[in-house]
Design a protein around this motif. Structure first.
Motif, PDB file in Angstrom:
ATOM      1  N   LEU A   6      21.534  19.262   2.651  1.00  0.00           N
ATOM      2  CA  LEU A   6      22.855  19.268   3.281  1.00  0.00           C
ATOM      3  C   LEU A   6      22.895  20.462   4.220  1.00  0.00           C
ATOM      4  N   ILE A   7      22.899  20.215   5.539  1.00  0.00           N
ATOM      5  CA  ILE A   7      22.732  21.314   6.487  1.00  0.00           C
ATOM      6  C   ILE A   7      23.853  21.340   7.526  1.00  0.00           C
ATOM      7  N   SER A   8      24.110  22.556   7.996  1.00  0.00           N
ATOM      8  CA  SER A   8      25.021  22.766   9.117  1.00  0.00           C
ATOM      9  C   SER A   8      24.255  23.282  10.327  1.00  0.00           C
ATOM     10  N   GLY A   9      22.999  23.691  10.079  1.00  0.00           N
ATOM     11  CA  GLY A   9      22.216  24.376  11.105  1.00  0.00           C
ATOM     12  C   GLY A   9      22.240  25.881  10.906  1.00  0.00           C
ATOM     13  N   GLY A  10      23.153  26.364  10.050  1.00  0.00           N
ATOM     14  CA  GLY A  10      23.272  27.793   9.796  1.00  0.00           C
ATOM     15  C   GLY A  10      22.173  28.327   8.892  1.00  0.00           C
ATOM     16  N   LYS A  11      22.139  29.645   8.783  1.00  0.00           N
ATOM     17  CA  LYS A  11      21.083  30.316   8.027  1.00  0.00           C
ATOM     18  C   LYS A  11      21.071  29.926   6.548  1.00  0.00           C
ATOM     19  N   PHE A  15      17.986  28.232   4.767  1.00  0.00           N
ATOM     20  CA  PHE A  15      17.184  29.061   3.857  1.00  0.00           C
ATOM     21  C   PHE A  15      17.170  28.490   2.449  1.00  0.00           C
ATOM     22  N   ASN A  16      18.238  27.828   2.038  1.00  0.00           N
ATOM     23  CA  ASN A  16      18.218  27.214   0.710  1.00  0.00           C
ATOM     24  C   ASN A  16      17.170  26.110   0.639  1.00  0.00           C
ATOM     25  N   LEU A  17      16.878  25.453   1.763  1.00  0.00           N
ATOM     26  CA  LEU A  17      15.796  24.465   1.792  1.00  0.00           C
ATOM     27  C   LEU A  17      14.462  25.130   1.466  1.00  0.00           C
ATOM     28  N   VAL A  18      14.256  26.337   1.977  1.00  0.00           N
ATOM     29  CA  VAL A  18      13.029  27.089   1.678  1.00  0.00           C
ATOM     30  C   VAL A  18      12.933  27.338   0.179  1.00  0.00           C
ATOM     31  N   HIS A  19      14.056  27.722  -0.428  1.00  0.00           N
ATOM     32  CA  HIS A  19      14.069  27.965  -1.866  1.00  0.00           C
ATOM     33  C   HIS A  19      13.799  26.690  -2.653  1.00  0.00           C
ATOM     34  N   CYS A  20      14.326  25.574  -2.182  1.00  0.00           N
ATOM     35  CA  CYS A  20      14.079  24.305  -2.869  1.00  0.00           C
ATOM     36  C   CYS A  20      12.593  23.982  -2.899  1.00  0.00           C
ATOM     37  N   HIS A  25      10.434  21.425  -5.230  1.00  0.00           N
ATOM     38  CA  HIS A  25      11.116  20.191  -4.820  1.00  0.00           C
ATOM     39  C   HIS A  25      10.626  19.722  -3.453  1.00  0.00           C
ATOM     40  N   ASN A  26      10.976  18.487  -3.123  1.00  0.00           N
ATOM     41  CA  ASN A  26      10.546  17.889  -1.854  1.00  0.00           C
ATOM     42  C   ASN A  26      11.773  17.428  -1.072  1.00  0.00           C
ATOM     43  N   ILE A  27      11.946  17.962   0.131  1.00  0.00           N
ATOM     44  CA  ILE A  27      13.072  17.566   0.982  1.00  0.00           C
ATOM     45  C   ILE A  27      12.723  16.234   1.634  1.00  0.00           C
ATOM     46  N   VAL A  28      13.523  15.191   1.370  1.00  0.00           N
ATOM     47  CA  VAL A  28      13.205  13.867   1.891  1.00  0.00           C
ATOM     48  C   VAL A  28      14.085  13.475   3.076  1.00  0.00           C
ATOM     49  N   ALA A  29      15.210  14.153   3.249  1.00  0.00           N
ATOM     50  CA  ALA A  29      16.105  13.834   4.363  1.00  0.00           C
ATOM     51  C   ALA A  29      17.105  14.964   4.534  1.00  0.00           C
ATOM     52  N   LEU A  30      17.688  15.032   5.732  1.00  0.00           N
ATOM     53  CA  LEU A  30      18.749  15.990   6.018  1.00  0.00           C
ATOM     54  C   LEU A  30      20.050  15.229   6.238  1.00  0.00           C
ATOM     55  N   ALA A  31      21.165  15.879   5.912  1.00  0.00           N
ATOM     56  CA  ALA A  31      22.474  15.242   6.071  1.00  0.00           C
ATOM     57  C   ALA A  31      23.454  16.241   6.662  1.00  0.00           C
ATOM     58  N   ASN A  32      24.293  15.755   7.573  1.00  0.00           N
ATOM     59  CA  ASN A  32      25.243  16.625   8.252  1.00  0.00           C
ATOM     60  C   ASN A  32      26.518  15.850   8.556  1.00  0.00           C
ATOM     61  N   LEU A  33      27.630  16.560   8.510  1.00  0.00           N
ATOM     62  CA  LEU A  33      28.925  15.986   8.891  1.00  0.00           C
ATOM     63  C   LEU A  33      29.423  16.665  10.156  1.00  0.00           C
ATOM     64  N   LYS A  34      29.816  15.843  11.129  1.00  0.00           N
ATOM     65  CA  LYS A  34      30.323  16.348  12.400  1.00  0.00           C
ATOM     66  C   LYS A  34      31.779  15.930  12.598  1.00  0.00           C
ATOM     67  N   ALA A 107      16.909   9.930  -3.530  1.00  0.00           N
ATOM     68  CA  ALA A 107      17.007  11.357  -3.823  1.00  0.00           C
ATOM     69  C   ALA A 107      17.720  11.590  -5.146  1.00  0.00           C
ATOM     70  N   GLU A 108      17.329  12.682  -5.806  1.00  0.00           N
ATOM     71  CA  GLU A 108      17.927  13.049  -7.093  1.00  0.00           C
ATOM     72  C   GLU A 108      18.720  14.340  -7.013  1.00  0.00           C
ATOM     73  N   GLY A 109      18.524  15.112  -5.943  1.00  0.00           N
ATOM     74  CA  GLY A 109      19.194  16.399  -5.822  1.00  0.00           C
ATOM     75  C   GLY A 109      19.706  16.636  -4.420  1.00  0.00           C
ATOM     76  N   VAL A 110      20.571  17.660  -4.299  1.00  0.00           N
ATOM     77  CA  VAL A 110      21.143  18.031  -3.003  1.00  0.00           C
ATOM     78  C   VAL A 110      21.007  19.534  -2.822  1.00  0.00           C
ATOM     79  N   SER A 111      20.441  19.961  -1.716  1.00  0.00           N
ATOM     80  CA  SER A 111      20.338  21.375  -1.381  1.00  0.00           C
ATOM     81  C   SER A 111      21.652  21.842  -0.774  1.00  0.00           C
ATOM     82  N   VAL A 112      22.226  22.900  -1.368  1.00  0.00           N
ATOM     83  CA  VAL A 112      23.529  23.407  -0.955  1.00  0.00           C
ATOM     84  C   VAL A 112      23.406  24.905  -0.669  1.00  0.00           C
TER      85      VAL A 112
END
Length: 541
Positions: A6-11, A15-20, A25-34, A107-112
């Motif tokens: 779950l990304i905004s483009g912000g740091k 960075f939480n994706l890096v921690h995941c 864990h494996n990031i399979v997709a990105l999601a954003n709300l505009k 997917a089973e988890g969400v990066s926040v």
């Protein structure tokens, strides 16, 4: 675990994706709300960062991942401390987006990327709970100065695209975190600015990350001044044009290999336990006067204790559960509890703490399946220990003691469900902490490593980690709250041989309240120690 970023483009979200990935864990997709109106750069939203989302597609291209984009059609209508699913609320836009992404990706988890906002955390967790997704929030309640430095050290290149606080202005837009770190640290000392911008002081957009296979370059940008207030001007950048720039990285590398390529180190679960060594007693001293207590559950009738720890409080003890299965034992105990609560003019919603004594931890799952049906939002804290079958009357599989409060004062619960490096998430129907009147009850804490939810293998550090969790829960319910003085302090142990270790550890904590030690048969996750704490609290709010 397959994870949606779950990304905004912000740091923070990047960075939480890096921690995941560092956590396996494996990031399979990105999601954003505009914003639904794509001509709007920024919405008045407590939930979403929308400045910079016009360029979010470039982040997905840099990571070589599919991007799912949804519209923010709702608004913040349910804005209380708790969140109940509300039609037309902007949180429901997130629900619909993650529902679609999880169905299509498995997917089973969400990066926040939440660091400090309970408002955002509660709402994302509500969505994840409904979709059976695990929130992964490794930045949660991190020290912000340390976290900012860690981002820079790990090679995250994010630039400021919005400023909105005393000491920052449009001249700082476009500067990197590394360039801004000295200024932000000075503003923290001078004005109490949140170094990571958790108070809305600034927002960022990420141009490079250890997970990016290409870098981003801003080609054209436009600066807009929203407010020219001389003390706290508000300005932001609209990213008009960006381009992808090649990096010297293996293009076929998987995400874990990308971290190795960028030499990312020092962000595993074990790296956030270094402070435990300071709490481990240097010398274990014998104490022949120590009293190790046993728990008796032989009394057959429930007992009501009014004004148990002060006016308005009540305790009910000896709620026995008889039955031929763990489920039936819990079901019968719950029925008896409901009837007994009626005698004091209370319901389960008035409960602050439950203590559940069961015969064996092998029956925990069956007990828990029924227990979780007894409570709704903000359940009481819970302590659960096993005493052995011989501790109970014939045919009895469990016994409960409960504490409640009948007053009208505001209640504050801590109910963190995301996996982080802070403290264990609540993995059952209980709250980590419950603050009402001047008493803060903490759920039973064992020495689980938060990021992995496994028991620490070093006996001394397992003990220190369990107590660190107690402190962190109390701190999270209010920075002004303190674990001193305590009202009650109990440590459950499974081996009497650990008594001297526990006493030596407790003396090192410089806490005036004596520690009560109880010997039990088993603890959750086969832990060696479990702390139960009730703290007196001076509320300065």
């Amino acid at each position: 675990m397959r994870v949606i970023g779950l990304i905004s483009g912000g740091k923070d979200s990047c960075f939480n994706l890096v921690h995941c990935v560092a956590a396996g864990h494996n990031i399979v997709a990105l999601a954003n709300l505009k914003p639904k109106d794509r001509n709007v750069d920024e919405l008045d939203s407590q939930m979403y960062q929308t400045v910079g989302t016009s360029a979010i597609e470039f982040v997905a291209q840099a990571m070589d991942l599919p991007l799912y984009v949804g519209d923010i059609a709702g608004s913040g209508t349910c804005v209380g401390r708790d969140y109940n699913p509300t039609e037309g609320d902007e949180v429901e836009d997130l629900y619909e987006l993650l529902k679609k992404v999880s169905a299509e990706t498995g997917a089973e988890g969400v990066s926040v990327g939440a660091i400090l906002s309970d408002y955002q955390r509660v709402r994302v967790e509500s969505v994840c709970l409904r979709l059976n997704l695990t929130p992964l929030a490794y930045l949660w309640r991190r020290n912000q100065s340390e976290l900012l430095n860690e981002m820079i050290r790990c090679g995250l290149e994010s630039v400021l695209i919005k400023v909105a606080c005393l000491g920052l202005n449009s001249s700082h837009l476009g500067q990197t975190l590394q360039q801004m770190e000295p200024t932000l640290l000075k503003l923290e000392k001078k004005f109490g600015v949140n170094v990571c911008g958790e108070g809305g002081e600034y927002e960022t957009f990420t141009l490079d990350s250890p997970l990016f296979k290409k870098k981003l370059k801003i080609v054209e940008k436009t600066c807009f001044d929203q407010s020219t207030d001389p003390f706290a001007p508000v300005s932001y950048l609209h990213l008009d044009s960006l381009e992808l720039v090649d990096k010297d990285v293996p293009q076929d590398a998987d995400q874990a290999a990308m971290l190795r390529h960028h030499l990312v180190q020092g962000i595993t679960s074990e790296d956030y336990l270094s402070d435990l060594s300071e709490s481990v007693p240097s010398k274990i001293e014998a104490d022949s006067d120590t009293l190790v207590n046993n728990i008796e559950t032989k009394n057959m009738e429930p007992e009501i204790i009014n004004d148990s720890i002060g006016e308005g409080w009540f305790d009910i003890v000896n709620i026995h559960g008889f039955g031929d299965t763990p489920e039936n034992c819990m079901r019968n105990a719950a029925d008896l509890l409901t009837k007994t609560l009626q005698k004091v003019g209370a319901t389960s919603k008035d409960l602050v703490r439950t203590t559940v004594f069961i015969d064996t931890m092998e029956n925990y799952g069956g007990v828990n399946r029924v227990y979780c049906q007894q409570f709704d939002l903000n359940p009481p804290v819970r302590i659960c220990v096993a005493l052995g079958p011989s501790a109970f009357p014939s045919g009895c599989g469990l016994s409960m003691n409960v504490r409640g409060w009948r007053g009208e004062e505001d209640r504050r619960c801590l109910h963190v469900q995301g996996i982080s490096h802070w403290a264990p998430p609540n993995i059952g129907p209980y709250s980590q902490g419950y603050l009402v009147q001047d008493k803060l009850h903490v759920s039973g804490q064992i020495g689980l490593v938060p990021g992995t939810m496994t028991l620490h293998q070093d006996l001394c550090k397992e003990l220190a980690l369990a107590y660190r969790h107690v402190n962190r829960v109390i701190e999270a319910l209010g920075p002004a709250n303190t674990i001193k003085p305590l009202h009650t302090a109990i440590c459950y142990i499974t081996d009497v041989a650990n008594t001297d270790l526990v006493n030596s550890f407790w003396r090192g904590q410089c806490v005036s309240e004596p520690l009560q030690i109880y010997l039990v048969s088993q603890l959750p996750r086969m832990a060696n120690f479990e702390f139960e704490v009730v703290s007196n609290v001076e509320l300065n709010e």
